[in-house]
Design a protein around this motif. Structure first.
Motif, mmCIF file in Angstrom:
data_model
loop_
_atom_site.group_PDB
_atom_site.id
_atom_site.type_symbol
_atom_site.label_atom_id
_atom_site.label_comp_id
_atom_site.label_asym_id
_atom_site.label_seq_id
_atom_site.Cartn_x
_atom_site.Cartn_y
_atom_site.Cartn_z
ATOM 1 N N GLY A 49 41.434 43.618 36.491
ATOM 2 C CA GLY A 49 42.295 44.271 36.700
ATOM 3 C C GLY A 49 42.506 45.907 36.146
ATOM 4 N N ALA A 50 42.114 45.924 34.984
ATOM 5 C CA ALA A 50 41.884 47.192 34.032
ATOM 6 C C ALA A 50 40.822 47.938 35.003
ATOM 7 C CB ALA A 50 41.532 47.140 32.882
ATOM 8 N N GLY A 51 39.420 47.318 35.291
ATOM 9 C CA GLY A 51 38.393 48.026 35.987
ATOM 10 C C GLY A 51 38.741 48.471 37.373
ATOM 11 N N ILE A 52 39.319 47.778 38.293
ATOM 12 C CA ILE A 52 39.939 48.174 39.496
ATOM 13 C C ILE A 52 40.803 49.221 39.299
ATOM 14 C CG2 ILE A 52 41.219 47.329 41.641
ATOM 15 C CD1 ILE A 52 39.716 44.824 41.126
ATOM 16 N N ALA A 72 37.366 45.033 45.599
ATOM 17 C CA ALA A 72 36.571 43.866 45.416
ATOM 18 C C ALA A 72 35.367 43.913 44.723
ATOM 19 C CB ALA A 72 36.337 43.176 46.732
ATOM 20 N N ARG A 73 34.319 44.901 45.157
ATOM 21 C CA ARG A 73 33.155 45.200 44.695
ATOM 22 C C ARG A 73 32.800 45.437 43.104
ATOM 23 N NH1 ARG A 73 30.106 49.525 47.695
ATOM 24 N NH2 ARG A 73 30.108 48.017 49.138
ATOM 25 N N THR A 74 34.127 46.457 42.724
ATOM 26 C CA THR A 74 34.073 46.637 41.243
ATOM 27 C C THR A 74 34.445 45.309 40.417
ATOM 28 O OG1 THR A 74 34.991 48.577 41.675
ATOM 29 C CG2 THR A 74 35.808 48.025 39.761
ATOM 30 N N GLY A 75 35.314 44.485 41.196
ATOM 31 C CA GLY A 75 35.697 43.275 40.146
ATOM 32 C C GLY A 75 34.536 42.211 40.254
ATOM 33 N N VAL A 76 33.843 42.272 41.426
ATOM 34 C CA VAL A 76 32.475 41.391 41.244
ATOM 35 C C VAL A 76 31.494 41.712 40.344
ATOM 36 C CG1 VAL A 76 30.771 40.483 42.678
ATOM 37 C CG2 VAL A 76 33.001 40.380 43.706
ATOM 38 N N PHE A 156 39.270 39.650 44.536
ATOM 39 C CA PHE A 156 39.876 39.669 45.787
ATOM 40 C C PHE A 156 41.365 39.912 45.813
ATOM 41 C CE2 PHE A 156 35.817 36.942 47.224
ATOM 42 C CZ PHE A 156 35.086 38.187 47.480
ATOM 43 N N ILE A 157 42.092 39.182 44.806
ATOM 44 C CA ILE A 157 43.463 39.061 44.647
ATOM 45 C C ILE A 157 43.702 40.672 44.087
ATOM 46 C CG2 ILE A 157 45.379 37.991 43.480
ATOM 47 C CD1 ILE A 157 44.072 35.269 43.737
ATOM 48 N N ILE A 158 43.181 40.779 43.001
ATOM 49 C CA ILE A 158 43.419 42.031 42.445
ATOM 50 C C ILE A 158 42.983 43.305 43.080
ATOM 51 C CG2 ILE A 158 43.144 43.200 40.215
ATOM 52 C CD1 ILE A 158 42.712 40.773 38.871
ATOM 53 N N ALA A 159 42.174 42.967 43.988
ATOM 54 C CA ALA A 159 41.736 44.333 45.041
ATOM 55 C C ALA A 159 42.786 44.474 46.049
ATOM 56 C CB ALA A 159 40.296 43.995 45.386
ATOM 57 N N ALA A 160 43.229 43.055 46.656
ATOM 58 C CA ALA A 160 44.328 43.276 47.653
ATOM 59 C C ALA A 160 45.592 43.960 46.917
ATOM 60 C CB ALA A 160 44.533 41.909 48.303
ATOM 61 N N LEU A 161 45.876 43.534 45.854
ATOM 62 C CA LEU A 161 47.163 44.149 45.092
ATOM 63 C C LEU A 161 46.870 45.670 44.759
ATOM 64 C CD1 LEU A 161 48.003 41.233 42.483
ATOM 65 C CD2 LEU A 161 49.110 41.928 44.707
ATOM 66 N N PHE A 162 45.922 46.171 44.193
ATOM 67 C CA PHE A 162 45.583 47.554 44.215
ATOM 68 C C PHE A 162 45.211 48.298 44.875
ATOM 69 C CE2 PHE A 162 44.922 46.650 39.141
ATOM 70 C CZ PHE A 162 46.404 46.430 39.030
ATOM 71 N N LYS A 163 45.101 47.968 46.225
ATOM 72 C CA LYS A 163 44.436 48.606 47.435
ATOM 73 C C LYS A 163 45.467 49.947 47.903
ATOM 74 C CE LYS A 163 44.648 47.167 51.730
ATOM 75 N NZ LYS A 163 44.929 47.928 52.839
#
Length: 171
Positions: A49-52, A72-76, A156-163
């Protein structure tokens, strides 16, 4: 080094330190109401979450904008780096810190199976399977792959929330 890898390494180090604290203090996965075993993954979620969020607030994509793909790429990437750190900790734990981990795990499994009223034959078959497959390399692979899979789902979940795409963007 990319910021996502740095955040992943920091996240993995913090999760590894937590696991070492668990070992030193005898904290089991059932401690804290059964939550103790999930704390490394909560740490992973926080790191992702912090990274995204950090990536979204950078000027790379426009301040405040980040596509789902980049999030998503950042989270992975964070998950990969954290998984690597946890695999290294698993190796150190299994070879240096606690070389008796397999015997302790066998005792834990034996107690759990006895609580389930399994017969002595069933217990011995299960323990023999663990003895045949238990090694530090498999422990490392399990730590890495579990961290990666859980981290990918969280990414994927966090990227969708922060998109947040710019208005009029069709990505």
């Amino acid at each position: 080094m990319k910021a996502s890898v740095q955040i992943g390494l920091i996240t993995g180090l913090i999760a590894g330190i937590w696991q070492h604290i668990e070992y030193l203090n005898g904290i089991s996965h059932d401690s804290f109401g059964g939550v103790a075993g999930f704390i490394p993954y909560f740490i992973l979620f926080a790191g992702i979450g912090a990274g995204i969020y950090y990536r979204r607030n950078s000027t790379e994509f426009g301040l405040g904008y980040l596509s789902f793909k980049e999030g998503a790429r950042t989270g992975v990437m964070i998950s990969l780096a954290a998984g690597f750190c946890l695999a290294v900790y698993a190796m150190l734990h299994g070879l240096v810190i606690n070389p008796e981990y397999l015997n302790e795990y066998l005792d834990f499994v034996r107690e759990a199976l006895e609580k389930q009223n399994k017969t002595a034959e069933e217990i011995e078959v299960e323990l023999a399977d663990i003895r045949n497959s238990g090694s530090v390399g498999k422990l490392m692979f399990a730590k890495f792959s579990t961290t990666l899979i859980i981290g990918m789902v969280a990414s994927f979940i966090i990227a969708a929330l922060f998109k947040r795409d710019p208005v009029g963007s069709a990505e």
